[in-house]
Design an enzyme around this catalytic site. Structure first.
Site, short mmCIF file in Angstrom:
data_model
loop_
_atom_site.label_atom_id
_atom_site.label_comp_id
_atom_site.label_asym_id
_atom_site.label_seq_id
_atom_site.Cartn_x
_atom_site.Cartn_y
_atom_site.Cartn_z
N SER A 151 0.89 -1.16 0.00
CA SER A 151 0.00 0.00 0.00
C SER A 151 0.92 1.20 0.00
O SER A 151 2.11 1.06 0.31
CB SER A 151 -0.84 -0.01 1.29
OG SER A 151 -1.46 1.25 1.50
N TYR A 160 -1.85 -1.61 10.33
CA TYR A 160 -1.83 -1.61 8.86
C TYR A 160 -0.49 -1.08 8.34
O TYR A 160 0.17 -1.72 7.53
CB TYR A 160 -2.98 -0.75 8.33
CG TYR A 160 -3.23 -0.89 6.84
CD1 TYR A 160 -3.66 -2.10 6.31
CD2 TYR A 160 -3.07 0.19 5.97
CE1 TYR A 160 -3.90 -2.24 4.94
CE2 TYR A 160 -3.32 0.06 4.62
CZ TYR A 160 -3.73 -1.16 4.11
OH TYR A 160 -3.98 -1.29 2.75
N1 LIG Z 1 -8.61 -0.37 -1.97
C1 LIG Z 1 -7.63 0.40 -1.55
O1 LIG Z 1 -7.81 1.63 -1.38
C2 LIG Z 1 -6.28 -0.18 -1.26
C3 LIG Z 1 -5.19 0.70 -1.15
C4 LIG Z 1 -3.93 0.17 -0.87
C5 LIG Z 1 -3.76 -1.20 -0.73
N2 LIG Z 1 -4.83 -2.01 -0.85
C6 LIG Z 1 -4.59 -3.44 -0.66
O2 LIG Z 1 -5.27 -4.21 -1.63
C7 LIG Z 1 -5.73 -5.43 -1.03
C8 LIG Z 1 -7.24 -5.59 -1.13
O3 LIG Z 1 -7.81 -4.43 -1.57
P1 LIG Z 1 -9.04 -4.43 -2.60
O4 LIG Z 1 -9.33 -2.99 -2.78
O5 LIG Z 1 -8.76 -5.28 -3.76
O6 LIG Z 1 -10.16 -5.08 -1.63
P2 LIG Z 1 -11.61 -5.70 -1.83
O7 LIG Z 1 -12.26 -5.60 -0.50
O8 LIG Z 1 -12.29 -5.12 -3.02
O9 LIG Z 1 -11.28 -7.24 -2.15
C9 LIG Z 1 -10.58 -8.02 -1.25
C10 LIG Z 1 -10.83 -9.48 -1.59
O10 LIG Z 1 -9.94 -10.25 -0.75
C11 LIG Z 1 -10.67 -11.32 -0.21
N3 LIG Z 1 -10.04 -11.71 1.04
C12 LIG Z 1 -10.04 -11.05 2.21
N4 LIG Z 1 -9.40 -11.76 3.13
C13 LIG Z 1 -8.97 -12.90 2.54
C14 LIG Z 1 -8.27 -14.03 3.00
N5 LIG Z 1 -7.90 -14.16 4.27
N6 LIG Z 1 -7.99 -15.02 2.10
C15 LIG Z 1 -8.38 -14.90 0.81
N7 LIG Z 1 -9.08 -13.86 0.34
C16 LIG Z 1 -9.37 -12.86 1.19
C17 LIG Z 1 -12.08 -10.80 -0.03
O11 LIG Z 1 -13.02 -11.87 0.04
C18 LIG Z 1 -12.25 -9.92 -1.27
O12 LIG Z 1 -12.79 -10.65 -2.36
C19 LIG Z 1 -5.23 -5.42 0.39
O13 LIG Z 1 -3.98 -6.07 0.47
C20 LIG Z 1 -5.11 -3.95 0.67
O14 LIG Z 1 -4.20 -3.68 1.73
C21 LIG Z 1 -6.09 -1.55 -1.11
#
Ligand SMILES: NC(=O)c1ccc[n+]([C@@H]2O[C@H](COP(=O)([O-])OP(=O)(O)OC[C@H]3O[C@@H](n4cnc5c(N)ncnc54)[C@H](O)[C@@H]3O)[C@@H](O)[C@H]2O)c1
Length: 253
Positions: A141, A154
């Site tokens: 992130s 985080y």
């Molecule tokens: N969206 C943002 O603003 C953002 C910014 C920086 C980093 N991230 C990183 O991206 C990743 C997810 O973000 P996103 O926006 O794609 O989220 P999202 O909520 O749209 O999707 C996350 C997916 O991960 C799955 N998941 C959660 N825990 C899990 C587990 N233990 N095992 C397997 N699957 C699991 C969920 O079921 C979901 O389908 C994270 O690592 C987060 O730290 C997101």
């Protein structure tokens, strides 16, 4: 097609950025293994890929379960004979300061955000070395390269992802395995739901994004997918150990 016939595993690909990354990899010819703990969401991504003529399969996996992570990698190797790309994307956000976050929240953050990536990479690495190369992409992130208020679990776990990525890249560069970290800023996905609620709803977050992000807006998951494609393809063939920040300028403001 720049990923033709490559075998890719993407954790957390049932939604958001992981889903968009899986879609773009499939568009470019990869066979994508969708590993999400949410069975319905994982299968929906695989269906969406099939619907546009791509190749994908869903393997329901909770990355917090060591045996499930090992089975994901070993099962994919058994079925497809190789893994060219591992995108460790699933992660969690536990908000709060030092005195607000309990040891359970800290442990969960390290288990999902760091330990699961360690285990996935550790399990796949011998096969990548044996086949002469591969790509690992660890989602961190922009909270992995700067600090957010009230985000001790985080921010520290995401900094650890960047550190672990650099260490892995150094140890395996000689084997042609490239390891990089993806560092998005605000991306409009369900991931931010709890934080939006904490901030007081959609209007409050929209105002925050407009005023605090130099580019004045969120990223879409599809914009981040373009960076994912760059990092997992030969377009980044001489790049390893790097943390690519895509955050509309937030971390330099
Ligand atoms: N969206 C943002 O603003 C953002 C910014 C920086 C980093 N991230 C990183 O991206 C990743 C997810 O973000 P996103 O926006 O794609 O989220 P999202 O909520 O749209 O999707 C996350 C997916 O991960 C799955 N998941 C959660 N825990 C899990 C587990 N233990 N095992 C397997 N699957 C699991 C969920 O079921 C979901 O389908 C994270 O690592 C987060 O730290 C997101």
């Amino acid at each position: 097609m720049i990923l033709k016939d490559r075998i890719a595993v993407v954790t957390g690909a049932g939604s958001g950025i992981g889903r968009a990354g899986a879609m773009i990899m499939a568009r470019e010819g990869a066979v994508v293994v969708i590993a999400d703990r949410d069975k319905v969401a994982g299968e929906a991504t695989a269906c969406d890929i099939h619907a546009v003529g791509g190749r994908a399969e869903a393997v329901t996996t909770d990355v917090g379960d060591d045996a499930a992570v090992e089975q994901l990698i070993v099962g994919t190797l058994d079925k497809h004979g190789r893994i060219d790309i591992l995108h460790n994307h699933a992660g969690i956000q536990v908000g709060g300061t030092l005195t607000e976050v309990g040891t359970d929240g800290m442990d969960a953050s390290w288990r999902i955000n760091v330990r699961a990536q360690f285990l996935g990479a550790r399990t796949v690495m011998p096969s990548m070395v044996a086949q002469g190369g591969g790509v690992i992409l660890n989602t961190a992130s922009n909270s992995g390269v700067f600090y957010d208020r009230e985000m001790i679990a985080y921010a520290t776990s995401k900094h650890a992802v960047v550190a672990m990525t650099r260490q892995m890249s150094l140890d395996y560069a000689q084997h042609n395995v490239r390891v990089n970290a993806l560092c998005p800023g605000w991306v409009d996905t369900p991931f931010n739901g709890p934080f939006i609620a904490q901030m007081g709803g959609r209007d409050a977050i929209e105002n925050y994004v407009r005023t605090k992000i130099p580019m004045g807006r969120w990223a879409s998951a599809e914009e981040i997918a373009e960076a994912i494609l760059f990092l997992v393809s030969d377009r980044s063939s001489f790049m390893t150990g790097q943390a690519l920040v895509i955050d509309g300028g937030e971390s330099i403001a």
